[in-house]
Design an enzyme around this catalytic site. Structure first.
Site, PDB file in Angstrom:
ATOM      1  CE  LYS A  47      -3.889   2.278   0.419  1.00  0.00           C
ATOM      2  NZ  LYS A  47      -4.750   2.474  -0.722  1.00  0.00           N
ATOM      3  CE  LYS A 122      -5.498   5.082   5.422  1.00  0.00           C
ATOM      4  NZ  LYS A 122      -5.932   3.826   5.087  1.00  0.00           N
TER       5      LYS A 122
END
Length: 122
Positions: A47, A122
């Site tokens: 990610k 994040k």
């Protein structure tokens, strides 16, 4: 935001292979791509890499569109040319950061409801 709404997310999953099928069933409801990346933490690593490339791509498209506009090009024409040429990418074609190019994306809605820098962090 749009991919989540349309259940078109991609999930990069890290964890044991034995538990992955259960996670895949649940995540498959929210996204069309669920990929087991390996052990714990590998999903996050994938990610991070994806978000890094997306950020670079968005910056590139933003700067390209800005330069083209400053050089007198019509932004819709420039986007059309980019998307039929070697500059084509997801950021130029699907989520163009220049207002008025792609309907329904944040740039065409006064940048409301987009992927903010807090999500990137994040």
């Amino acid at each position: 935001v749009l991919a989540a709404r349309d259940a078109g997310l991609t999930f990069m999953v890290g964890g044991s292979e034995a538990r992955y099928p259960d996670a895949e069933k649940l995540l498959g409801v929210m996204g069309r791509n669920v990929v087991h990346c390996g052990g714990v933490g590998t999903g996050e690593a994938a990610k991070i890499c994806n978000n890094m490339l997306l950020g670079i791509s968005m910056i590139g498209v933003s700067e390209t569109m800005n330069l083209g506009i400053k050089l007198g090009l019509d932004p819709k024409l420039l986007a059309k040319i980019l998307n039929m040429s070697s500059g084509r990418c997801w950021s130029s074609e699907v989520y163009n950061p220049c207002p008025g190019i792609v309907e329904g994306v944040p740039s065409s809605r006064n940048y409301e409801g987009g992927f903010g820098s807090a999500l990137m962090l994040k």
